[in-house]
Motif scaffolding. Structure first.
Motif, PDB file in Angstrom:
ATOM      1  N   ILE A  30       0.835  -1.205   0.000  1.00 45.57           N
ATOM      2  CA  ILE A  30       0.000   0.000   0.000  1.00 45.57           C
ATOM      3  C   ILE A  30       0.866   1.251   0.000  1.00 45.57           C
ATOM      4  N   ARG A  31       1.909   1.216   0.842  1.00 44.84           N
ATOM      5  CA  ARG A  31       2.804   2.374   0.867  1.00 44.84           C
ATOM      6  C   ARG A  31       3.481   2.568  -0.480  1.00 44.84           C
ATOM      7  N   GLY A  32       3.840   1.435  -1.138  1.00 47.21           N
ATOM      8  CA  GLY A  32       4.490   1.536  -2.448  1.00 47.21           C
ATOM      9  C   GLY A  32       3.556   2.101  -3.500  1.00 47.21           C
ATOM     10  N   ALA A  33       2.258   1.844  -3.362  1.00 47.95           N
ATOM     11  CA  ALA A  33       1.276   2.335  -4.338  1.00 47.95           C
ATOM     12  C   ALA A  33       0.740   3.716  -3.992  1.00 47.95           C
ATOM     13  N   ASP A  34       1.106   4.294  -2.889  1.00 46.33           N
ATOM     14  CA  ASP A  34       0.641   5.618  -2.477  1.00 46.33           C
ATOM     15  C   ASP A  34       1.146   6.660  -3.481  1.00 46.33           C
ATOM     16  N   PRO A  35       0.230   7.453  -4.116  1.00 44.80           N
ATOM     17  CA  PRO A  35       0.634   8.455  -5.110  1.00 44.80           C
ATOM     18  C   PRO A  35       1.730   9.389  -4.599  1.00 44.80           C
ATOM     19  N   ARG A  36       1.697   9.695  -3.330  1.00 48.12           N
ATOM     20  CA  ARG A  36       2.707  10.600  -2.796  1.00 48.12           C
ATOM     21  C   ARG A  36       4.097  10.000  -2.896  1.00 48.12           C
ATOM     22  N   ASN A  37       4.168   8.718  -2.688  1.00 45.87           N
ATOM     23  CA  ASN A  37       5.460   8.052  -2.817  1.00 45.87           C
ATOM     24  C   ASN A  37       5.900   7.987  -4.278  1.00 45.87           C
ATOM     25  N   VAL A  38       4.911   7.758  -5.168  1.00 46.45           N
ATOM     26  CA  VAL A  38       5.222   7.723  -6.617  1.00 46.45           C
ATOM     27  C   VAL A  38       5.745   9.079  -7.088  1.00 46.45           C
ATOM     28  N   LEU A  39       5.033  10.151  -6.681  1.00 43.01           N
ATOM     29  CA  LEU A  39       5.440  11.497  -7.066  1.00 43.01           C
ATOM     30  C   LEU A  39       6.816  11.845  -6.522  1.00 43.01           C
ATOM     31  N   GLY A  40       7.110  11.297  -5.350  1.00 46.06           N
ATOM     32  CA  GLY A  40       8.401  11.567  -4.742  1.00 46.06           C
ATOM     33  C   GLY A  40       9.556  10.979  -5.536  1.00 46.06           C
ATOM     34  N   ARG A  41       9.256  10.011  -6.376  1.00 51.25           N
ATOM     35  CA  ARG A  41      10.320   9.405  -7.190  1.00 51.25           C
ATOM     36  C   ARG A  41      10.478  10.121  -8.531  1.00 51.25           C
ATOM     37  N   GLY A  42       9.825  11.312  -8.758  1.00 50.74           N
ATOM     38  CA  GLY A  42       9.996  12.120  -9.967  1.00 50.74           C
ATOM     39  C   GLY A  42       8.870  12.017 -10.956  1.00 50.74           C
ATOM     40  N   TYR A  43       7.851  11.260 -10.623  1.00 47.46           N
ATOM     41  CA  TYR A  43       6.705  11.147 -11.523  1.00 47.46           C
ATOM     42  C   TYR A  43       5.722  12.269 -11.237  1.00 47.46           C
ATOM     43  N   VAL A  44       4.797  12.533 -12.267  1.00 49.32           N
ATOM     44  CA  VAL A  44       3.710  13.503 -12.069  1.00 49.32           C
ATOM     45  C   VAL A  44       2.391  12.804 -12.308  1.00 49.32           C
ATOM     46  N   LEU A  45       1.302  13.420 -11.827  1.00 50.17           N
ATOM     47  CA  LEU A  45      -0.014  12.828 -11.971  1.00 50.17           C
ATOM     48  C   LEU A  45      -0.951  13.878 -12.585  1.00 50.17           C
ATOM     49  N   PRO A  46      -1.419  13.596 -13.858  1.00 48.00           N
ATOM     50  CA  PRO A  46      -2.331  14.548 -14.494  1.00 48.00           C
ATOM     51  C   PRO A  46      -3.774  14.280 -14.112  1.00 48.00           C
ATOM     52  N   LEU A  47      -4.524  15.356 -13.807  1.00 46.79           N
ATOM     53  CA  LEU A  47      -5.930  15.255 -13.454  1.00 46.79           C
ATOM     54  C   LEU A  47      -6.717  16.197 -14.344  1.00 46.79           C
ATOM     55  N   ASP A  48      -7.935  15.803 -14.755  1.00 46.48           N
ATOM     56  CA  ASP A  48      -8.760  16.697 -15.553  1.00 46.48           C
ATOM     57  C   ASP A  48      -9.426  17.712 -14.641  1.00 46.48           C
ATOM     58  N   SER A  49     -10.303  18.527 -15.260  1.00 47.78           N
ATOM     59  CA  SER A  49     -10.940  19.611 -14.485  1.00 47.78           C
ATOM     60  C   SER A  49     -11.844  19.082 -13.385  1.00 47.78           C
ATOM     61  N   ARG A  50     -12.238  17.844 -13.486  1.00 53.16           N
ATOM     62  CA  ARG A  50     -13.119  17.241 -12.458  1.00 53.16           C
ATOM     63  C   ARG A  50     -12.323  16.429 -11.439  1.00 53.16           C
ATOM     64  N   GLY A  51     -11.022  16.453 -11.553  1.00 54.05           N
ATOM     65  CA  GLY A  51     -10.162  15.760 -10.592  1.00 54.05           C
ATOM     66  C   GLY A  51      -9.924  14.311 -10.902  1.00 54.05           C
ATOM     67  N   ARG A  52     -10.332  13.859 -12.108  1.00 55.91           N
ATOM     68  CA  ARG A  52     -10.122  12.463 -12.466  1.00 55.91           C
ATOM     69  C   ARG A  52      -8.759  12.287 -13.109  1.00 55.91           C
ATOM     70  N   VAL A  53      -8.148  11.148 -12.877  1.00 57.44           N
ATOM     71  CA  VAL A  53      -6.825  10.883 -13.432  1.00 57.44           C
ATOM     72  C   VAL A  53      -6.934  10.731 -14.936  1.00 57.44           C
ATOM     73  N   VAL A  54      -6.065  11.390 -15.655  1.00 61.66           N
ATOM     74  CA  VAL A  54      -6.011  11.282 -17.116  1.00 61.66           C
ATOM     75  C   VAL A  54      -4.994  10.200 -17.461  1.00 61.66           C
ATOM     76  N   ARG A  55      -5.496   9.097 -18.028  1.00 60.72           N
ATOM     77  CA  ARG A  55      -4.623   7.967 -18.313  1.00 60.72           C
ATOM     78  C   ARG A  55      -4.207   7.914 -19.782  1.00 60.72           C
ATOM     79  N   LYS A  56      -5.021   8.541 -20.695  1.00 66.28           N
ATOM     80  CA  LYS A  56      -4.718   8.482 -22.116  1.00 66.28           C
ATOM     81  C   LYS A  56      -4.865   9.869 -22.735  1.00 66.28           C
ATOM     82  N   VAL A  57      -3.977  10.167 -23.738  1.00 68.65           N
ATOM     83  CA  VAL A  57      -4.022  11.457 -24.431  1.00 68.65           C
ATOM     84  C   VAL A  57      -5.304  11.595 -25.232  1.00 68.65           C
ATOM     85  N   GLU A  58      -5.805  10.489 -25.743  1.00 65.58           N
ATOM     86  CA  GLU A  58      -6.975  10.515 -26.612  1.00 65.58           C
ATOM     87  C   GLU A  58      -8.233  10.982 -25.906  1.00 65.58           C
ATOM     88  N   THR A  59      -8.190  11.033 -24.573  1.00 66.15           N
ATOM     89  CA  THR A  59      -9.358  11.512 -23.830  1.00 66.15           C
ATOM     90  C   THR A  59      -9.363  13.023 -23.694  1.00 66.15           C
TER      91      THR A  59
END
Length: 371
Positions: free
Chosen positions: A317-346
């Motif tokens: 669970i700790r390994g999957a925590d977004p905060r831990n992921v972001l801490g390793r240099g990754y970013v997380l894109p969210l749309d205007s409604r706060g949903r995770v954007v997984r594909k460019v085509e959306t």
């Protein structure tokens, strides 16, 4: 009326009897008999009732006397050899002088009693009892019974004021472990002619109740003749046939009685019998404690296994925590409604996005899409 009849006067007849007795038994002789009554009087004389039995029926009776000039020496020697004074029920060999009185009848005057004969008679009777019980298949019957794993209700047959019974109770109830037992006394006569019948009656009383785990027959030390009642056939048969295990503690180390032989188990003293039950309870207590320990260990092992699994899940669970992921240099894109954007085509040009970094969020607008 007297004319024409030949007759003897009573005195003349008894005088003839006296003369016959004196002629047939002019000297002392040895007589074997059973003592049916012994009365030592305050005047020093001892009066005996003698009998002979055949198949349980008295077939002869006679009186005898030991005068005070001989009784102290005879009784003292007899007790020294046998451990007991002459008493009812004993088989004896006596040296007697027969005399007859027209007023008092036949009298046997005793000047010797052979104690070795009495001991030998008791031993012969003992052997006959053993042989009879063996023939009837009763010697080992008690040992085929099941004994309670945790004996608690104990029926005790003993004289109520016997020191051995008191010692047994103290030793059993005041034990170091704190074990408790339900002890019920069934009083009985524990020596002499009346002992076998009294003990059998006690067994009958115990048999009328239910729930006893064992019957304990207690008798402290005594002379061989005092304890000869425990070689009685009827008593030993009753013990052998009793449906509950019977334990005996009779006499001293040197004594082995038929009652001991037919019992479920025998020891030599009441306190040794108390130890036997304490040891049985302690052994079961230890076994239960071992089970308890094993159960506790198994429970602890199960808990440790569960905690180990929880640790693994927590790490995942700790390994999957977004905060831990972001801490390793990754970013997380969210749309205007706060949903995770997984594909460019959306996305479409002009859409607003929230780009989450480890240290904050950037608000952006899509200018151009490249696939």
């Amino acid at each position: 009326m007297e004319e024409g009849f030949e007759y003897l006067g009573l005195r003349e007849f008894l005088s003839e009897v006296r003369q016959t007795v004196e002629e047939v038994f002019p000297r002392r002789f040895y007589l074997k008999a059973e003592l049916s009554s012994v009365q030592a009087r305050a005047n020093g004389h001892c009066y005996l009732e003698l009998c002979e039995q055949s198949e349980g029926t008295i077939v002869a009776r006679a009186r005898a006397v030991v005068w005070r000039s001989r009784y102290p020496a005879i009784s003292s020697y007899f007790k020294e050899v046998t451990g007991s004074l002459p008493s009812a029920g004993m088989q004896v060999l006596m040296r007697v002088q027969a005399s007859y009185s027209e007023l008092y009848g036949l009298t046997l005057t005793v000047d010797e009693i052979e104690p070795e004969f009495t001991l030998g008679a008791a031993e012969r009777l003992r052997r006959e009892t053993v042989a009879r019980l063996d023939k009837e298949g009763l010697l080992d019957r008690q040992r085929s019974l099941d004994f309670a794993v945790l004996p608690y209700r104990l029926a005790v047959i003993s004289a109520s004021d016997a020191a051995g019974f008191g010692d047994f109770c103290i030793h059993l109830q005041e034990n170091a472990w704190g074990f408790k037992y339900d002890v019920c006394l069934f009083p009985a006569t524990m020596q002499g002619d009346g002992a076998p019948g009294s003990i059998i009656s006690a067994l009958d009383s115990i048999g009328e109740e239910e729930g006893y785990d064992a019957v304990l027959l207690l008798r402290g030390g005594g002379s061989s003749l005092d304890l000869a009642c425990f070689d009685d056939y009827e008593l030993c048969k009753a013990i052998a046939l009793f449906p509950v295990p019977v334990f005996t503690a009779i006499g001293h180390e040197r004594d082995v009685h038929v009652a001991d032989m037919v019992a479920f188990r025998s020891v030599k003293t009441p306190t040794a019998l108390a130890d036997l039950f304490l040891e049985a309870t302690a052994a079961e207590d230890e076994r239960l404690e071992q089970y308890s320990t094993r159960l506790r260990l198994a429970f602890l092992n199960k808990i440790n296994t569960i905690f180990s699994r929880l640790d693994v899940l927590e790490a995942r669970i700790r390994g999957a925590d977004p905060r831990n992921v972001l801490g390793r240099g990754y970013v997380l894109p969210l749309d205007s409604r706060g949903r995770v954007v997984r594909k460019v085509e959306t996305l479409s040009a002009g859409d607003e996005l929230q780009i989450m970094f480890a240290d904050g969020t950037a608000l952006c607008q899509v200018k151009e899409l490249k696939h």
